[in-house]
Design a protein around this motif. Structure first.
Motif, PDB file in Angstrom:
ATOM      1  N   VAL A 251       0.809  -1.222   0.000  1.00 14.25           N
ATOM      2  CA  VAL A 251       0.000   0.000   0.000  1.00 14.25           C
ATOM      3  C   VAL A 251       0.841   1.270   0.000  1.00 14.25           C
ATOM      4  O   VAL A 251       0.656   2.161  -0.837  1.00 14.25           O
ATOM      5  CB  VAL A 251      -0.955   0.004   1.224  1.00 14.25           C
ATOM      6  CG1 VAL A 251      -1.717   1.313   1.304  1.00 14.25           C
ATOM      7  CG2 VAL A 251      -1.911  -1.172   1.149  1.00 14.25           C
ATOM      8  N   LEU A 255       2.501   4.338  -3.339  1.00 18.45           N
ATOM      9  CA  LEU A 255       1.938   5.685  -3.351  1.00 18.45           C
ATOM     10  C   LEU A 255       2.994   6.750  -3.610  1.00 18.45           C
ATOM     11  O   LEU A 255       2.669   7.861  -4.073  1.00 18.45           O
ATOM     12  CB  LEU A 255       1.236   5.979  -2.017  1.00 18.45           C
ATOM     13  CG  LEU A 255      -0.073   5.233  -1.752  1.00 18.45           C
ATOM     14  CD1 LEU A 255      -0.605   5.591  -0.373  1.00 18.45           C
ATOM     15  CD2 LEU A 255      -1.114   5.559  -2.817  1.00 18.45           C
ATOM     16  N   ALA A 258       2.155  10.322  -2.363  1.00 11.00           N
ATOM     17  CA  ALA A 258       1.036  11.109  -2.912  1.00 11.00           C
ATOM     18  C   ALA A 258       0.161  11.596  -1.763  1.00 11.00           C
ATOM     19  O   ALA A 258      -0.302  10.804  -0.935  1.00 11.00           O
ATOM     20  CB  ALA A 258       0.228  10.255  -3.876  1.00 11.00           C
ATOM     21  N   VAL A 260      -2.985  13.088  -1.148  1.00  6.01           N
ATOM     22  CA  VAL A 260      -4.391  12.791  -0.851  1.00  6.01           C
ATOM     23  C   VAL A 260      -4.598  11.347  -0.394  1.00  6.01           C
ATOM     24  O   VAL A 260      -5.164  11.106   0.682  1.00  6.01           O
ATOM     25  CB  VAL A 260      -5.281  13.117  -2.072  1.00  6.01           C
ATOM     26  CG1 VAL A 260      -6.723  12.677  -1.802  1.00  6.01           C
ATOM     27  CG2 VAL A 260      -5.229  14.615  -2.372  1.00  6.01           C
ATOM     28  N   PRO A 261      -4.163  10.326  -1.156  1.00 10.12           N
ATOM     29  CA  PRO A 261      -4.369   8.958  -0.670  1.00 10.12           C
ATOM     30  C   PRO A 261      -3.582   8.656   0.599  1.00 10.12           C
ATOM     31  O   PRO A 261      -4.038   7.878   1.447  1.00 10.12           O
ATOM     32  CB  PRO A 261      -3.896   8.092  -1.845  1.00 10.12           C
ATOM     33  CG  PRO A 261      -3.008   8.962  -2.648  1.00 10.12           C
ATOM     34  CD  PRO A 261      -3.533  10.339  -2.490  1.00 10.12           C
ATOM     35  N   THR A 262      -2.398   9.273   0.749  1.00  9.91           N
ATOM     36  CA  THR A 262      -1.612   9.036   1.965  1.00  9.91           C
ATOM     37  C   THR A 262      -2.322   9.577   3.187  1.00  9.91           C
ATOM     38  O   THR A 262      -2.378   8.920   4.234  1.00  9.91           O
ATOM     39  CB  THR A 262      -0.219   9.680   1.834  1.00  9.91           C
ATOM     40  OG1 THR A 262       0.478   9.081   0.737  1.00  9.91           O
ATOM     41  CG2 THR A 262       0.581   9.484   3.103  1.00  9.91           C
ATOM     42  N   ALA A 264      -5.518  10.009   3.546  1.00  9.18           N
ATOM     43  CA  ALA A 264      -6.685   9.154   3.801  1.00  9.18           C
ATOM     44  C   ALA A 264      -6.273   7.884   4.547  1.00  9.18           C
ATOM     45  O   ALA A 264      -6.933   7.463   5.503  1.00  9.18           O
ATOM     46  CB  ALA A 264      -7.377   8.805   2.487  1.00  9.18           C
ATOM     47  N   LEU A 265      -5.170   7.273   4.115  1.00 15.57           N
ATOM     48  CA  LEU A 265      -4.696   6.059   4.779  1.00 15.57           C
ATOM     49  C   LEU A 265      -4.148   6.352   6.173  1.00 15.57           C
ATOM     50  O   LEU A 265      -4.233   5.506   7.077  1.00 15.57           O
ATOM     51  CB  LEU A 265      -3.625   5.381   3.928  1.00 15.57           C
ATOM     52  CG  LEU A 265      -4.150   4.661   2.678  1.00 15.57           C
ATOM     53  CD1 LEU A 265      -2.996   4.168   1.827  1.00 15.57           C
ATOM     54  CD2 LEU A 265      -5.034   3.486   3.084  1.00 15.57           C
ATOM     55  N   LEU A 294       3.725   5.325   6.057  1.00 19.38           N
ATOM     56  CA  LEU A 294       3.075   6.414   5.321  1.00 19.38           C
ATOM     57  C   LEU A 294       3.744   7.757   5.613  1.00 19.38           C
ATOM     58  O   LEU A 294       3.904   8.601   4.710  1.00 19.38           O
ATOM     59  CB  LEU A 294       1.590   6.469   5.694  1.00 19.38           C
ATOM     60  CG  LEU A 294       0.748   5.279   5.212  1.00 19.38           C
ATOM     61  CD1 LEU A 294      -0.618   5.286   5.894  1.00 19.38           C
ATOM     62  CD2 LEU A 294       0.574   5.317   3.693  1.00 19.38           C
TER      63      LEU A 294
END
Length: 502
Positions: A251, A255, A258, A260-262, A264-265, A294
């Motif tokens: 996961v 990434l 990045a 935005v996805p980071t 969120a996670l 992350l």
């Protein structure tokens, strides 16, 4: 493990509410730091401060929690300054770090507040190594921590303080003693010894990420009181780290930081830490490991080699903790378990006596506080027995006995709660047989908690009468008697073979 997390009881959905509130509090803290123009490093340390405040501050009252939160900078800021100033002086830095480890564990003797301040001090020094803090950045970091604590406290104590509608949480104090007989003193020495091994071995693996090994040793000692508990926690930490690294490879690495996805996670990881902490240390460590990966992705330094190094450093830290608890002033599982079981049984007796007095017409008798105190005590019993009921425990006979003890103590708690509910009913009538039943319960508890001399096994036998069960209160008392009678076998089966001897 999946069942333990997602099927475990969550009375009042307190775990769920705590997890959601923590995501909101930490999210607000990071947002405020960003809006104030702070750097990414400052935002990270602010978010960490908010996470620690929400995770470690567990005083029994809201006012106590507020005071402890306000005291966090008083211990964190000097430690952060020392870590920054000593960054380029390895020998002095390492010595101070080990002193912080010992003092942080020793502070647990002052209850939840001492525990929270000790953890915050350690993690502040740890974070300074993680972020390579320099003296010139201290003003910005101080401002970020202050803003983060204010933001998270606004959520916790202002916008969503659900604890105000709950009774104060009962937090059992650790067993007493003085000097080296005190668990916190022994553990402070153990933790310092384990951290010394981890620091030296960790630096041999990496002169940049050595602090991971010290961190692993530290967190293995948190919330443990015996060598058995510490060994099980070390195993679970290593397992959770392995799973978290595997998930990070799938996961976090792809990434490439990045945003935005980071982010969120990161929110999902924070939720996982708070939601699973009370029921599965393995799953909590999985979430912590993913969170760290992350963050490294955001900082632009994440790659598979870094995750592999983290696993190696965690193994070194776990080994340090293992050697320390086995070789340095060991606290046996038997001694710890025996103390918690005796306290739980005495609490059962107090609950029974107060309920009986209430049914007899006393307006001042109230079993509710003792019922509330019983569950934390049983939680401590479960924790102390965890080494024996662990799937990898080779002691099959003692594993069976430990499981039997846990089941019977749960029966005692269920009967006591039922008795207290009956006593709270103003229409409940007093039956003269209650007095006799309560005396039998008192005698049973006395027999189970009185130290035995060799050859005195028969003296500990608990008998139980079986009169007709008519009144609800009597039904609960008779059920309690039966559970106490059955506890006699696993607890007192052999004076030379204690329940646990690990």
């Amino acid at each position: 493990m999946l069942k333990r997390v997602f099927v475990a009881p969550d009375p009042g959905r307190l775990r769920l509410r705590s997890a959601v509130r923590s995501v909101l509090g930490i999210g607000l803290a990071v947002t405020v730091c960003g809006a104030a123009g702070h750097s990414l490093v400052a935002a990270v340390i602010g978010g960490l401060a908010a996470l620690l405040a929400l995770f470690t501050v567990t005083d029994a009252t809201v006012r106590g929690q507020l005071v402890t939160t306000a005291l966090l900078p008083a211990v964190g800021f000097p430690v952060l300054a020392a870590a920054a100033v000593l960054h380029d002086h390895p020998v002095t830095r390492d010595t101070v770090f080990l002193a912080v480890v010992g003092a942080g564990v020793y502070a647990r003797r002052w209850g939840p507040r001492g525990h929270a301040l000790g953890v915050f001090a350690f993690m502040t020094f740890f974070a300074a190594q993680f972020l390579h803090t320099e003296p010139g950045r201290l003003p910005e970091l101080y401002a970020a921590v202050t803003l983060a604590l204010l933001a998270s406290s606004t959520v916790r104590f202002g916008l969503w303080c659900y604890e105000r509608r709950l009774p104060p949480a009962a937090v059992p104090a650790p067993p007493g003693g003085r000097g080296l007989a005190r668990t916190t003193t022994r553990q402070a020495i153990q933790a310092t010894a384990g951290a010394t091994f981890a620091l030296v071995a960790g630096q041999l693996l990496s002169d940049q990420r050595w602090y991971w090994a010290v961190g692993a040793t530290w967190w293995i000692f948190v919330n443990t009181t015996s060598r058995g508990e510490t060994l099980v926690r070390g195993f679970r930490r290593a397992l959770g780290t392995v799973l978290g690294i595997a998930l990070g490879l799938v996961v976090a690495v792809p990434l490439h930081g990045a945003v935005v996805p980071t982010v969120a996670l990161l929110a999902v990881s924070v939720f996982g830490i708070f939601y699973t902490a009370a029921v599965s240390y393995t799953w909590m460590m999985l979430a912590v490991t993913l969170l760290a990966g992350l963050l490294y992705g955001l900082l632009g330094v994440l790659d598979p080699a870094l995750l592999a190094l983290r696993l190696a450093e965690t193994g070194v830290g776990a080994l340090g903790a293992t050697l320390a608890v086995l070789c340095v002033l060991p606290v046996t599982t038997h001694a710890t378990t025996d103390a918690w079981i005796q306290r739980a049984l005495r609490c059962v007796h107090l609950c029974t006596a107060e309920a009986a007095a209430r049914l007899a017409g006393s307006e001042t008798a109230d079993p509710a506080p003792h019922v509330a105190a019983l569950e934390p005590l049983l939680s401590r019993v479960r924790l102390s027995l965890a080494p024996l009921v662990h799937p990898l425990s080779p002691l099959r006979a003692r594993k069976a006995r430990a499981r039997r003890v846990l089941a019977l103590l749960d029966d005692c708690a269920r009967e006591v709660r039922g008795l207290a509910a009956v006593a709270a009913d103003p229409e409940a009538s007093h039956d003269a047989r209650l007095t006799a039943a309560c005396r039998r319960v008192e005698a049973a508890v006395e027999a189970l908690t009185t130290p035995q001399l060799p050859g005195d096994a028969a003296a500990a036998t608990v008998s139980v009468a079986h009169p007709p069960e008519a009144e609800p209160a009597l039904m609960h008392l008779h059920g309690l008697e039966r559970a106490l009678a059955e506890l006699s076998a696993p607890l007192r089966s052999s004076p030379r073979s204690p329940l646990v001897d690990a």
